[in-house]
Design a protein around this motif. Structure first.
Motif, PDB file in Angstrom:
ATOM      1  N   GLY A 161      17.183  10.296  26.220  1.00 43.02           N
ATOM      2  CA  GLY A 161      17.451   8.927  25.785  1.00 43.02           C
ATOM      3  C   GLY A 161      18.414   8.217  26.713  1.00 43.02           C
ATOM      4  N   THR A 162      19.444   8.930  27.163  1.00 47.78           N
ATOM      5  CA  THR A 162      20.416   8.351  28.085  1.00 47.78           C
ATOM      6  C   THR A 162      19.778   8.004  29.420  1.00 47.78           C
ATOM      7  OG1 THR A 162      22.164   9.653  27.031  1.00 47.78           O
ATOM      8  CG2 THR A 162      22.634   8.740  29.204  1.00 47.78           C
ATOM      9  N   CYS A 163      18.952   8.896  29.931  1.00 42.16           N
ATOM     10  CA  CYS A 163      18.285   8.654  31.224  1.00 42.16           C
ATOM     11  C   CYS A 163      17.344   7.460  31.145  1.00 42.16           C
ATOM     12  CB  CYS A 163      17.523   9.906  31.654  1.00 42.16           C
ATOM     13  SG  CYS A 163      18.576  11.295  32.089  1.00 42.16           S
ATOM     14  N   MET A 164      16.663   7.303  30.026  1.00 40.54           N
ATOM     15  CA  MET A 164      15.786   6.150  29.872  1.00 40.54           C
ATOM     16  C   MET A 164      16.578   4.846  29.798  1.00 40.54           C
ATOM     17  SD  MET A 164      12.556   6.702  30.001  1.00 40.54           S
ATOM     18  CE  MET A 164      11.360   8.050  29.975  1.00 40.54           C
ATOM     19  N   VAL A 165      17.780   4.892  29.214  1.00 41.85           N
ATOM     20  CA  VAL A 165      18.642   3.707  29.218  1.00 41.85           C
ATOM     21  C   VAL A 165      19.034   3.344  30.646  1.00 41.85           C
ATOM     22  CG1 VAL A 165      20.899   2.808  28.528  1.00 41.85           C
ATOM     23  CG2 VAL A 165      19.511   4.080  26.890  1.00 41.85           C
ATOM     24  N   ILE A 166      19.344   4.354  31.451  1.00 39.93           N
ATOM     25  CA  ILE A 166      19.677   4.108  32.862  1.00 39.93           C
ATOM     26  C   ILE A 166      18.464   3.537  33.591  1.00 39.93           C
ATOM     27  CG2 ILE A 166      20.409   5.187  35.023  1.00 39.93           C
ATOM     28  CD1 ILE A 166      21.891   7.268  33.321  1.00 39.93           C
ATOM     29  N   GLY A 167      17.266   4.092  33.299  1.00 36.49           N
ATOM     30  CA  GLY A 167      16.054   3.545  33.898  1.00 36.49           C
ATOM     31  C   GLY A 167      15.812   2.107  33.479  1.00 36.49           C
ATOM     32  N   ASP A 168      16.153   1.789  32.236  1.00 33.94           N
ATOM     33  CA  ASP A 168      16.039   0.410  31.767  1.00 33.94           C
ATOM     34  C   ASP A 168      17.006  -0.501  32.510  1.00 33.94           C
ATOM     35  OD1 ASP A 168      14.814  -1.490  30.120  1.00 33.94           O
ATOM     36  OD2 ASP A 168      16.464  -1.431  28.698  1.00 33.94           O
ATOM     37  N   GLY A 282      15.673  -4.635  24.549  1.00 34.88           N
ATOM     38  CA  GLY A 282      17.039  -5.088  24.302  1.00 34.88           C
ATOM     39  C   GLY A 282      17.518  -4.831  22.890  1.00 34.88           C
ATOM     40  N   SER A 283      16.653  -4.339  22.010  1.00 34.97           N
ATOM     41  CA  SER A 283      17.076  -4.057  20.633  1.00 34.97           C
ATOM     42  C   SER A 283      18.113  -2.940  20.587  1.00 34.97           C
ATOM     43  CB  SER A 283      15.865  -3.669  19.774  1.00 34.97           C
ATOM     44  OG  SER A 283      14.919  -4.713  19.733  1.00 34.97           O
ATOM     45  N   GLU A 284      17.964  -1.965  21.469  1.00 36.83           N
ATOM     46  CA  GLU A 284      18.911  -0.847  21.498  1.00 36.83           C
ATOM     47  C   GLU A 284      20.324  -1.312  21.820  1.00 36.83           C
ATOM     48  OE1 GLU A 284      19.737   3.266  21.053  1.00 36.83           O
ATOM     49  OE2 GLU A 284      17.853   2.186  20.720  1.00 36.83           O
ATOM     50  N   ALA A 285      20.430  -2.470  22.500  1.00 36.17           N
ATOM     51  CA  ALA A 285      21.762  -2.994  22.858  1.00 36.17           C
ATOM     52  C   ALA A 285      22.580  -3.338  21.620  1.00 36.17           C
ATOM     53  CB  ALA A 285      21.611  -4.222  23.751  1.00 36.17           C
ATOM     54  N   MET A 286      21.914  -3.693  20.513  1.00 37.33           N
ATOM     55  CA  MET A 286      22.645  -3.993  19.283  1.00 37.33           C
ATOM     56  C   MET A 286      23.462  -2.787  18.834  1.00 37.33           C
ATOM     57  SD  MET A 286      20.207  -6.318  16.850  1.00 37.33           S
ATOM     58  CE  MET A 286      18.750  -5.287  16.923  1.00 37.33           C
ATOM     59  N   PHE A 287      22.888  -1.603  19.014  1.00 40.91           N
ATOM     60  CA  PHE A 287      23.584  -0.381  18.618  1.00 40.91           C
ATOM     61  C   PHE A 287      24.522   0.105  19.718  1.00 40.91           C
ATOM     62  CE2 PHE A 287      23.235   4.360  17.667  1.00 40.91           C
ATOM     63  CZ  PHE A 287      24.235   4.306  16.702  1.00 40.91           C
ATOM     64  N   ALA A 288      24.075   0.031  20.960  1.00 40.11           N
ATOM     65  CA  ALA A 288      24.880   0.541  22.077  1.00 40.11           C
ATOM     66  C   ALA A 288      26.164  -0.254  22.267  1.00 40.11           C
ATOM     67  CB  ALA A 288      24.055   0.534  23.364  1.00 40.11           C
ATOM     68  N   ILE A 363      23.342  -3.997  32.959  1.00 42.21           N
ATOM     69  CA  ILE A 363      24.038  -3.292  34.043  1.00 42.21           C
ATOM     70  C   ILE A 363      25.373  -2.748  33.551  1.00 42.21           C
ATOM     71  CG2 ILE A 363      25.115  -3.587  36.306  1.00 42.21           C
ATOM     72  CD1 ILE A 363      22.965  -5.772  36.842  1.00 42.21           C
ATOM     73  N   THR A 364      26.140  -3.582  32.833  1.00 41.58           N
ATOM     74  CA  THR A 364      27.422  -3.132  32.285  1.00 41.58           C
ATOM     75  C   THR A 364      27.217  -1.989  31.300  1.00 41.58           C
ATOM     76  OG1 THR A 364      28.289  -5.382  32.505  1.00 41.58           O
ATOM     77  CG2 THR A 364      29.513  -3.887  31.097  1.00 41.58           C
ATOM     78  N   GLY A 365      26.157  -2.076  30.492  1.00 44.09           N
ATOM     79  CA  GLY A 365      25.851  -0.993  29.572  1.00 44.09           C
ATOM     80  C   GLY A 365      25.511   0.305  30.284  1.00 44.09           C
ATOM     81  N   THR A 366      24.846   0.196  31.439  1.00 50.45           N
ATOM     82  CA  THR A 366      24.532   1.385  32.242  1.00 50.45           C
ATOM     83  C   THR A 366      25.811   2.025  32.764  1.00 50.45           C
ATOM     84  OG1 THR A 366      22.435   0.376  32.894  1.00 50.45           O
ATOM     85  CG2 THR A 366      23.201   2.253  34.191  1.00 50.45           C
ATOM     86  N   PHE A 367      26.753   1.199  33.233  1.00 51.68           N
ATOM     87  CA  PHE A 367      28.044   1.726  33.676  1.00 51.68           C
ATOM     88  C   PHE A 367      28.731   2.473  32.528  1.00 51.68           C
ATOM     89  CE2 PHE A 367      28.532  -1.991  36.892  1.00 51.68           C
ATOM     90  CZ  PHE A 367      27.676  -1.335  37.768  1.00 51.68           C
ATOM     91  N   SER A 368      28.691   1.886  31.349  1.00 56.01           N
ATOM     92  CA  SER A 368      29.371   2.469  30.202  1.00 56.01           C
ATOM     93  C   SER A 368      28.771   3.817  29.819  1.00 56.01           C
ATOM     94  CB  SER A 368      29.293   1.502  29.014  1.00 56.01           C
ATOM     95  OG  SER A 368      29.919   2.052  27.875  1.00 56.01           O
ATOM     96  N   ILE A 369      27.448   3.921  29.856  1.00 54.88           N
ATOM     97  CA  ILE A 369      26.823   5.183  29.432  1.00 54.88           C
ATOM     98  C   ILE A 369      26.998   6.269  30.499  1.00 54.88           C
ATOM     99  CG2 ILE A 369      24.451   4.913  30.341  1.00 54.88           C
ATOM    100  CD1 ILE A 369      23.563   5.722  27.443  1.00 54.88           C
ATOM    101  N   ILE A 370      27.081   5.880  31.780  1.00 56.20           N
ATOM    102  CA  ILE A 370      27.397   6.846  32.835  1.00 56.20           C
ATOM    103  C   ILE A 370      28.805   7.400  32.614  1.00 56.20           C
ATOM    104  CG2 ILE A 370      27.913   7.078  35.293  1.00 56.20           C
ATOM    105  CD1 ILE A 370      24.992   7.063  34.941  1.00 56.20           C
ATOM    106  N   ILE A 430      10.675   2.228  24.556  1.00 52.63           N
ATOM    107  CA  ILE A 430      10.158   2.919  23.380  1.00 52.63           C
ATOM    108  C   ILE A 430      10.607   4.377  23.346  1.00 52.63           C
ATOM    109  CG2 ILE A 430       7.966   3.735  24.328  1.00 52.63           C
ATOM    110  CD1 ILE A 430       8.595   2.094  20.877  1.00 52.63           C
ATOM    111  N   THR A 431      10.853   4.985  24.504  1.00 53.80           N
ATOM    112  CA  THR A 431      11.356   6.360  24.535  1.00 53.80           C
ATOM    113  C   THR A 431      12.760   6.426  23.953  1.00 53.80           C
ATOM    114  OG1 THR A 431      10.035   6.807  26.515  1.00 53.80           O
ATOM    115  CG2 THR A 431      11.787   8.371  25.984  1.00 53.80           C
ATOM    116  N   VAL A 432      13.612   5.469  24.325  1.00 57.30           N
ATOM    117  CA  VAL A 432      14.970   5.420  23.765  1.00 57.30           C
ATOM    118  C   VAL A 432      14.910   5.258  22.247  1.00 57.30           C
ATOM    119  CG1 VAL A 432      17.157   4.166  23.757  1.00 57.30           C
ATOM    120  CG2 VAL A 432      15.921   4.481  25.900  1.00 57.30           C
TER     121      VAL A 432
END
Length: 775
Positions: A161-168, A282-288, A363-370, A430-432
């Motif tokens: 799930g994390t890798c797919m967020v980075i891919g997103d 972008g729906s996952e961003a509500m939770f992330a 992009i900022t969310g990707t930094f945060s999850i890394i 959809i994978t996330v």
């Protein structure tokens, strides 16, 4: 700069309505930029190849019905009303769910967890660690703890799930900016606009990534107005198109039109679901991004602003298309064709700005999850720059930023159309969501103590919908969907290799640690000359004496008068309160002057700069010495356990404890304080250290002597001894193990950074000691 004060408990339940509405307004610019730009490319991607827009309007009505119910069931019902409740003390995202599960069952991937960590206030906040009340919960908990393979599967699931967020994070900026720029196609010939769109989109993307190191706090106040303007724009255009072209388009909201759509289009309709899926990107961003706002503010913003605006926008596009069947090709079935010609240029400008805002949030969310992955030992150490001292969570990672930019440009130049970009982005999204659904079902049983029947209903209902979209996206593997799979596979390999190597390294450190009897045999002077100063030995161990220490003292004739075994570790909570930051204890008898200090950080915590960290470290040891209760000499068996640790906070959190004054700083304190005698230092010492004790300290002579020695050592300076434990696969190990340890992990270790708190120590005071372990 005291960044510690930035981190506090995020108000979630007790906010005033004014605060909630302010957070809801701010969330529009951060959370919903990606979701609000989806009308730019949903219809264009859906009608790209698999289905055709016919005179009967069954296709466009069916697509509208699918869009409406998908937006209603996934973002609104699943995320807003269910998933947002599964926050980790106010923090959201895939790793927050994983962290929550790790605290309810012993499945944590962190190797150096202690029982003391369970006493952290956020570890047990709101009773999250209460025992499972249902028989199914107890059975599931024991099963997960019993089988190591299930723990590995759970970790890999979270990493996927994390890798797919980075891919997103690669695909979303590409498709958003490219789709916004595609409005140029209506003002020029089809053959010409292809040569304009790609360069313009690439220029915007380069500009976007080049600005990342400045941070978003300088222009962040513009984000919410831009997104609000965009939402008002698309909803107003939608209302105009509904009234002007087809007021009866609302009938298509009936689920009956989904049935008619699939009945007519069959396989083509099923394959087109990959385009419809893009309406929920972008729906996952509500939770992330939950940690930056609050649950109620995000719910209000989506339910009353974003959701109705998107529905009106999609209905307006469908109303226009239902009355225009003479469109040449799919290239003219996009968003801009439904915009009145007189306002197309202003709408184009607003769309580009909204796409940039949405891309910025991803992009900022990707930094945060890394950063989260790195903190939990699942990603190599990278340089993290905090771009704002006031806004928590705004970080910049140079290596990741430029990697994302190159990948984003490659996708834009390589695909050059929204169809294949949409296929790629849809599979990542959809994978996330599928991963979130799986983890949520476990949270329901283990954390919420719900019946397993309810968890099965949840995963069956939402999992079936997402599995349908997943199959439609996966069938487009060769038409672009391979990109997120390839990117995720690369990141997954990097993460798992680093995690596996880190685990093996820690196991080797534990196996090779030195016994307390060896230390007692050296005597108070450790068998060598004790020189002035503090020797700070970095180790991953939370108990025992690291082998690097014995390696050092047996090869050098001198050591420092005060030795501190420092362990900076992450714990599976989002934040550690400043007053619970340090665990301090002794290693060996008092006269040895050996201390252990464990600095604990949550996966969202900000690491303070080295100067502040040094001061807090020394002050925490002094506070431990002052507050230590006099006890009889412990036996060697008790010393061996080395588990008697004291919780000591930072200077900002413990105003009643010892204060540290350096270089003649303010040491007046409050009336009634008493100060230890100043140490008369040699003239060559450039700074003077004093401890200011609270009123009525009542310290004995032995404690005063120990504090004086600590002051002398601090004045003389601090040397950082960094141990490097190189791990190599044993001879006779399997091919995969030798490949992972000797090549993969060794490559990552050599090419990434060491501990972040050691980066700015002067090289003259840093000593590296290397050891090789065979695992």
């Amino acid at each position: 700069m005291d960044l510690e004060s930035v981190i506090g408990i995020h108000p979630i339940k007790k906010d005033s309505w004014k605060t909630v509405l302010t957070l809801a307004y701010q969330s529009l610019g951060v959370v919903y930029g990606d979701l609000s730009t989806s009308p730019l490319y949903v219809y264009k991607s859906t009608f790209a190849e698999d289905i055709q827009h016919s005179d009967t309007n069954e296709e466009i009505y069916g697509v509208l019905s699918f869009v409406f119910w998908t937006l209603t069931l996934i973002p609104l019902v699943k995320y807003v009303f269910i998933v947002l409740r599964a926050n980790d003390n106010g923090e959201g995202g895939t790793f927050a769910l994983y962290s929550l599960l790790c605290r309810h069952a012993r499945v944590s991937s962190l190797p150096n967890c202690q029982e003391a960590d369970q006493e952290l206030s956020e570890y047990t906040k709101d009773g999250v660690v209460s025992p499972a009340k249902t028989a199914a919960g107890l059975t599931l908990k024991s099963t997960l703890e019993k089988y190591r393979v299930l723990q590995t599967v759970l970790l890999v699931l979270a990493l996927i799930g994390t890798c797919m967020v980075i891919g997103d994070g690669v695909l979303t900026p590409a498709i958003s900016v490219f789709s916004a720029v595609s409005g140029l196609e209506l003002s020029m010939h089809k053959e010409q606009h292809r040569y304009v769109e790609v360069p313009v989109a690439c220029a915007i993307l380069i500009f976007l990534f080049a600005l990342q190191h400045y941070g978003t706090h300088r222009v962040g106040f513009l984000f919410a107005p831009i997104v609000i303007t965009w939402l008002l724009c698309i909803s107003a255009i939608g209302v105009y198109n509904i009234i002007h072209w087809n007021p009866h388009v609302y009938q298509a909201l009936s689920p009956y039109y989904m049935y008619k759509f699939l009945k007519k289009t069959q396989r083509g309709g099923w394959m087109s679901l990959g385009g419809i899926l893009l309406c929920i990107t972008g729906s996952e961003a509500m939770f992330a991004d939950l940690g930056h706002f609050s649950q109620l503010s995000i719910q209000i913003a989506f339910t009353f602003v974003v959701y109705p605006s998107l529905i009106l926008a999609y209905m307006g596009q469908a109303a226009y298309l239902s009355m225009h069947h003479d469109l040449e090709t799919d290239y003219r079935i996009g968003f801009y064709v439904s915009v009145p010609e007189k306002i197309r240029w202003p709408v184009l400008a607003i769309a580009i700005l909204a796409a940039v805002v949405g891309s910025q949030a991803v992009i900022t969310g990707t930094f945060s999850i890394i950063k989260q992955c790195s903190a939990l030992g699942c990603f190599p150490k990278v340089k993290i720059v905090h771009t704002s001292s006031k806004v928590h969570g705004q970080i910049y990672i140079p290596e990741i930023n430029w990697t994302l930019m190159l990948l984003c440009l490659s996708v834009t130049i390589g695909f050059r159309d929204t169809k294949r970009m949409g296929n790629a982005s849809g599979l990542a999204v959809i994978t996330v969501m599928l991963v979130t659904t799986c983890l949520m079902s476990l949270v329901m049983v283990l954390c919420w103590h719900k019946s397993i029947f309810l968890a099965i209903c949840f995963i069956f209902f939402f999992g079936s919908i997402e599995a349908l979209y997943f199959s439609a996206s996966l069938i487009k593997f060769r038409e672009g969907a391979w990109v997120p799979v390839a990117l995720s596979l690369i990141f997954l390999i990097v993460m798992y290799v680093w995690h596996y190597g880190t685990q093996k390294k820690y196991e080797s450190d534990v196996q090779n640690k030195v016994s307390i009897n060896w230390l007692l045999g050296l005597g108070p002077n450790l068998g060598i000359v004790r020189v002035r100063g503090i020797g700070l030995i970095h180790t991953e161990l939370v108990s025992g004496i690291p082998a690097v220490f014995s390696h050092f003292v047996t090869n050098l004739p001198a050591f420092h008068q005060v030795v501190v075994f420092l362990c900076v570790k992450s714990v599976p909570v989002p934040h550690v309160r400043p007053e619970e930051r340090f665990l301090v204890g002794r290693v060996g008898p008092k006269e040895y002057r050996l201390y252990r200090c464990i600095a604990r950080y949550g996966y969202h915590d900000i690491h303070k700069d080295d100067l502040e960290f040094e001061k807090d470290l020394v002050r925490s040891i002094a506070e431990f010495i002052r507050s230590e209760r006099p006890e009889c000499d412990m036996r060697s068996e008790e010393l061996e356990s080395d588990e008697k640790m004291t919780v000591v906070g930072t200077a900002s959190s413990n105003l009643k404890g010892i204060r540290l004054s350096e270089d003649g700083g303010d040491s007046s304190g409050k009336a009634g304080t008493s100060e230890l005698q100043e140490i008369r230092s040699p003239k060559r010492v450039r700074k003077r250290v004093r401890f200011v004790l609270p009123e009525s300290p009542r310290i004995d002579r032995e404690t005063q002597k120990e504090l004086q020695e600590l002051m002398e050592a601090r004045e003389a300076g601090m040397a950082f001894i960094l141990g490097h434990s190189y791990v190599r696969a044993k001879s006779g190990s399997g091919f995969m193990k030798r490949l992972v340890i000797n090549i993969g992990y060794d490559f990552l270790r050599r090419n990434f950074r060491g501990p972040s708190y050691a980066l700015s120590f002067p090289h003259a005071s840093t000593l590296e000691v290397g050891m090789v372990y065979h695992v």
